[in-house]
Write a protein that holds these residues in place. Structure first.
Motif, PDB file in Angstrom:
ATOM      1  N   SER A   1       0.811  -1.210   0.000  1.00 51.98           N
ATOM      2  CA  SER A   1       0.000   0.000   0.000  1.00 51.98           C
ATOM      3  C   SER A   1       0.842   1.258   0.000  1.00 51.98           C
ATOM      4  N   ALA A   2       2.122   1.152   0.296  1.00 45.48           N
ATOM      5  CA  ALA A   2       3.006   2.325   0.263  1.00 45.48           C
ATOM      6  C   ALA A   2       3.698   2.371  -1.084  1.00 45.48           C
TER       7      ALA A   2
ATOM      8  N   THR B   1       9.471   5.442   5.788  1.00 45.87           N
ATOM      9  CA  THR B   1      10.317   5.657   4.617  1.00 45.87           C
ATOM     10  C   THR B   1       9.687   6.675   3.686  1.00 45.87           C
ATOM     11  N   ALA B   2       8.380   6.524   3.430  1.00 47.04           N
ATOM     12  CA  ALA B   2       7.677   7.447   2.542  1.00 47.04           C
ATOM     13  C   ALA B   2       7.716   8.860   3.085  1.00 47.04           C
ATOM     14  N   ASN B   3       7.468   9.016   4.397  1.00 50.42           N
ATOM     15  CA  ASN B   3       7.477  10.347   4.992  1.00 50.42           C
ATOM     16  C   ASN B   3       8.843  10.998   4.883  1.00 50.42           C
ATOM     17  N   ASN B   4       9.904  10.202   5.085  1.00 53.12           N
ATOM     18  CA  ASN B   4      11.252  10.746   4.970  1.00 53.12           C
ATOM     19  C   ASN B   4      11.525  11.232   3.554  1.00 53.12           C
ATOM     20  N   LEU B   5      11.077  10.445   2.556  1.00 57.95           N
ATOM     21  CA  LEU B   5      11.277  10.843   1.173  1.00 57.95           C
ATOM     22  C   LEU B   5      10.513  12.119   0.854  1.00 57.95           C
ATOM     23  N   VAL B   6       9.255  12.177   1.220  1.00 56.88           N
ATOM     24  CA  VAL B   6       8.442  13.353   0.929  1.00 56.88           C
ATOM     25  C   VAL B   6       9.011  14.574   1.633  1.00 56.88           C
ATOM     26  N   SER B   7       9.480  14.399   2.862  1.00 58.49           N
ATOM     27  CA  SER B   7      10.101  15.511   3.588  1.00 58.49           C
ATOM     28  C   SER B   7      11.336  16.009   2.850  1.00 58.49           C
ATOM     29  N   GLY B   8      12.145  15.082   2.348  1.00 57.75           N
ATOM     30  CA  GLY B   8      13.321  15.469   1.569  1.00 57.75           C
ATOM     31  C   GLY B   8      12.941  16.171   0.284  1.00 57.75           C
ATOM     32  N   PHE B   9      11.885  15.673  -0.371  1.00 62.75           N
ATOM     33  CA  PHE B   9      11.426  16.299  -1.606  1.00 62.75           C
ATOM     34  C   PHE B   9      10.951  17.734  -1.349  1.00 62.75           C
ATOM     35  N   ARG B  10      10.257  17.936  -0.231  1.00 63.47           N
ATOM     36  CA  ARG B  10       9.769  19.276   0.108  1.00 63.47           C
ATOM     37  C   ARG B  10      10.932  20.245   0.278  1.00 63.47           C
ATOM     38  N   LYS B  11      12.031  19.779   0.853  1.00 63.13           N
ATOM     39  CA  LYS B  11      13.204  20.638   1.027  1.00 63.13           C
ATOM     40  C   LYS B  11      13.792  21.034  -0.329  1.00 63.13           C
ATOM     41  N   CYS B  12      13.777  20.100  -1.281  1.00 59.34           N
ATOM     42  CA  CYS B  12      14.252  20.421  -2.638  1.00 59.34           C
ATOM     43  C   CYS B  12      13.396  21.502  -3.271  1.00 59.34           C
ATOM     44  N   VAL B  13      12.077  21.372  -3.105  1.00 58.22           N
ATOM     45  CA  VAL B  13      11.157  22.360  -3.664  1.00 58.22           C
ATOM     46  C   VAL B  13      11.365  23.718  -3.002  1.00 58.22           C
ATOM     47  N   ASP B  14      11.526  23.719  -1.688  1.00 59.32           N
ATOM     48  CA  ASP B  14      11.726  24.984  -0.974  1.00 59.32           C
ATOM     49  C   ASP B  14      13.013  25.674  -1.423  1.00 59.32           C
TER      50      ASP B  14
ATOM     51  N   HIS C   1       4.450   9.226 -12.154  1.00 64.82           N
ATOM     52  CA  HIS C   1       4.580   7.792 -12.404  1.00 64.82           C
ATOM     53  C   HIS C   1       4.224   6.943 -11.178  1.00 64.82           C
ATOM     54  N   GLY C   2       3.631   7.547 -10.164  1.00 59.11           N
ATOM     55  CA  GLY C   2       3.078   6.791  -9.057  1.00 59.11           C
ATOM     56  C   GLY C   2       4.060   6.364  -7.986  1.00 59.11           C
ATOM     57  N   TYR C   3       5.255   6.931  -7.965  1.00 63.91           N
ATOM     58  CA  TYR C   3       6.213   6.586  -6.915  1.00 63.91           C
ATOM     59  C   TYR C   3       5.909   7.320  -5.613  1.00 63.91           C
ATOM     60  N   VAL C   4       5.108   8.361  -5.696  1.00 61.94           N
ATOM     61  CA  VAL C   4       4.612   9.071  -4.510  1.00 61.94           C
ATOM     62  C   VAL C   4       3.101   9.063  -4.620  1.00 61.94           C
ATOM     63  N   ALA C   5       2.427   8.609  -3.568  1.00 61.29           N
ATOM     64  CA  ALA C   5       0.978   8.414  -3.631  1.00 61.29           C
ATOM     65  C   ALA C   5       0.239   9.481  -2.825  1.00 61.29           C
ATOM     66  N   PRO C   6      -1.039   9.745  -3.164  1.00 61.48           N
ATOM     67  CA  PRO C   6      -1.818  10.756  -2.440  1.00 61.48           C
ATOM     68  C   PRO C   6      -1.961  10.470  -0.948  1.00 61.48           C
ATOM     69  N   GLU C   7      -1.848   9.191  -0.556  1.00 63.13           N
ATOM     70  CA  GLU C   7      -1.989   8.858   0.862  1.00 63.13           C
ATOM     71  C   GLU C   7      -0.819   9.364   1.713  1.00 63.13           C
ATOM     72  N   GLU C   8       0.269   9.702   1.066  1.00 62.62           N
ATOM     73  CA  GLU C   8       1.453  10.087   1.827  1.00 62.62           C
ATOM     74  C   GLU C   8       1.346  11.536   2.297  1.00 62.62           C
ATOM     75  N   GLU C   9       1.699  11.743   3.545  1.00 64.09           N
ATOM     76  CA  GLU C   9       1.553  13.052   4.175  1.00 64.09           C
ATOM     77  C   GLU C   9       2.334  14.119   3.399  1.00 64.09           C
ATOM     78  N   GLY C  10       1.678  15.228   3.122  1.00 65.33           N
ATOM     79  CA  GLY C  10       2.322  16.328   2.409  1.00 65.33           C
ATOM     80  C   GLY C  10       2.242  16.217   0.901  1.00 65.33           C
ATOM     81  N   TYR C  11       1.475  15.256   0.394  1.00 64.59           N
ATOM     82  CA  TYR C  11       1.409  15.014  -1.051  1.00 64.59           C
ATOM     83  C   TYR C  11       0.930  16.255  -1.814  1.00 64.59           C
ATOM     84  N   LEU C  12      -0.192  16.838  -1.389  1.00 62.96           N
ATOM     85  CA  LEU C  12      -0.749  17.966  -2.123  1.00 62.96           C
ATOM     86  C   LEU C  12       0.144  19.197  -2.026  1.00 62.96           C
TER      87      LEU C  12
END
Length: 359
Positions: free
Chosen positions: A11-12, A65-78, A336-347
């Motif tokens: 599911s992740a 793991t997903a949260n860590n990735l999304v958090s890292g991605f957010r830093k790249c965007v910032d 391509h679906g490697y980050v899903a809407p269920e993951e915190e911070g997706y939107l």
């Protein structure tokens, strides 16, 4: 359930391509999975509902793991949007009463020394109304910039002209040297190509370039297989084919298979202190497994092929990829679906990929 444990953690989405294995004796076992080259494990024992215990613990680990990735991605965007709230630091640059850029007052002071070309106004700086055509403006500004280049005030001269306009489809008021684009705070455009490979086992990999260590900007950092500024006079798709040949030796027929996949935009402070207001047109290019790009023009030191999961980890760590390349890759991962809407911070992550004025 244990014998078919490849479904554990499915599911992740960041673990979609993980492979789960179990070794068990009685009601004991050890679940391992691998993502991005990082192997993770969880021991389980003693529960009559063994499958439930394994599923719960693996889901917890996958979520972390997903949260860590999304958090890292957010830093790249910032990082690519660090000019938020700084627009007031710059003064408007106008042509015929229309604001087309934003300039640091310190750079504007050098331009105002050329009073036949640039005029100070209450609001900021404008081109002289005596320069009535795009051609006249282009020539006059080019002469000024050439002098400033010789004084060391316009580094990284490219001999490439960018249009100065309010939007991509608008007629340019003039053309200016690419190296001065952020100094004038104009809207600039480029093309970025995600070169990826579908392997025989169904997994995906992405071609990565290492920038030449002698490049003036971002030397030695990781980059796309191909990327480049969007010059005046050719379309983005034509530019993709041109850049593919010039940078990576991709044949025109193969480069023409690149598919447009939208755009990302951002607003950041450039290394010269100028304002980068960029829109990057994004293309996905699926390449044959047997094809390997080769450096052509000295801008790339080497190419290598990484599993997409490894690319994800390296982007999330930060500091390895040229910043705007990182957010284009994040866009690829989301599409391509490697980050899903269920993951915190997706939107929030999705919105952050187009924080700049995308027009």
């Amino acid at each position: 359930y244990i014998r078919n444990s490849r479904s554990i953690g499915s599911s992740a989405s960041v673990l979609e391509r993980s492979r789960a294995r179990t070794r068990y004796k009685g009601l004991q076992g050890f679940l391992t999975y691998n993502t991005g080259g990082v192997t993770t494990g969880v021991f389980f024992s003693g529960s009559p509902d063994l499958a439930s215990q394994v599923r719960h613990r693996s889901f917890v680990m996958a979520a972390k793991t997903a949260n860590n990735l999304v958090s890292g991605f957010r830093k790249c965007v910032d990082l690519c949007n660090d000019a938020a709230g700084l627009r007031g630091t710059y003064i408007p640059f106008e042509v015929e009463g229309t604001t087309v850029g934003f300039i640091l007052p310190s750079f504007a002071s050098h331009l105002m020394e050329h009073g036949d070309v640039f005029k100070a106004t209450e609001a900021g700086l404008q081109l002289s109304s005596d320069l009535a055509t795009p051609e006249a403006r282009t020539e006059a500004v080019a002469n000024v910039l050439a002098g400033l280049r010789d004084c060391g005030l316009v580094p990284g001269w490219r001999d490439e002209l960018f249009p100065v306009a309010t939007s991509f489809s608008a007629e340019p008021a003039l053309l200016i040297e690419r190296a001065a684009a952020s100094l004038f705070g104009i809207k600039a455009y480029g093309v970025h190509i995600n070169g990826w490979v579908r392997r025989q086992d169904g997994s995906r990999a992405m071609w990565v370039a290492r920038r030449s260590r002698t490049k003036q900007t971002w030397p030695g950092m990781l980059d796309h297989i191909v990327a480049g500024g969007q010059p005046h006079g050719i379309s983005p798709t034509e530019n993709v084919v041109k850049e593919c040949g010039e940078e990576a030796g991709v044949p025109p027929a193969l480069a023409a298979a690149a598919r447009p996949a939208g755009a990302v935009s951002y607003e950041c402070v450039n290394t010269d202190g100028g304002l980068k207001r960029d829109v990057m047109f994004v293309y996905d290019l699926e390449l044959p497994e047997g094809f390997a790009p080769e450096p052509q023009d000295g801008e790339v030191e080497e190419f290598f092929l990484w599993p997409v999961e490894r690319v994800m980890q390296v982007v999330a760590e930060g500091g390895h990829y040229k910043p705007n390349c990182a957010i284009v890759i994040i866009d690829f991962l989301m599409r391509h679906g490697y980050v899903a809407p269920e993951e915190e911070g997706y939107l929030e992550l999705l919105a952050g990929l187009r924080q700049g004025e995308c027009s």
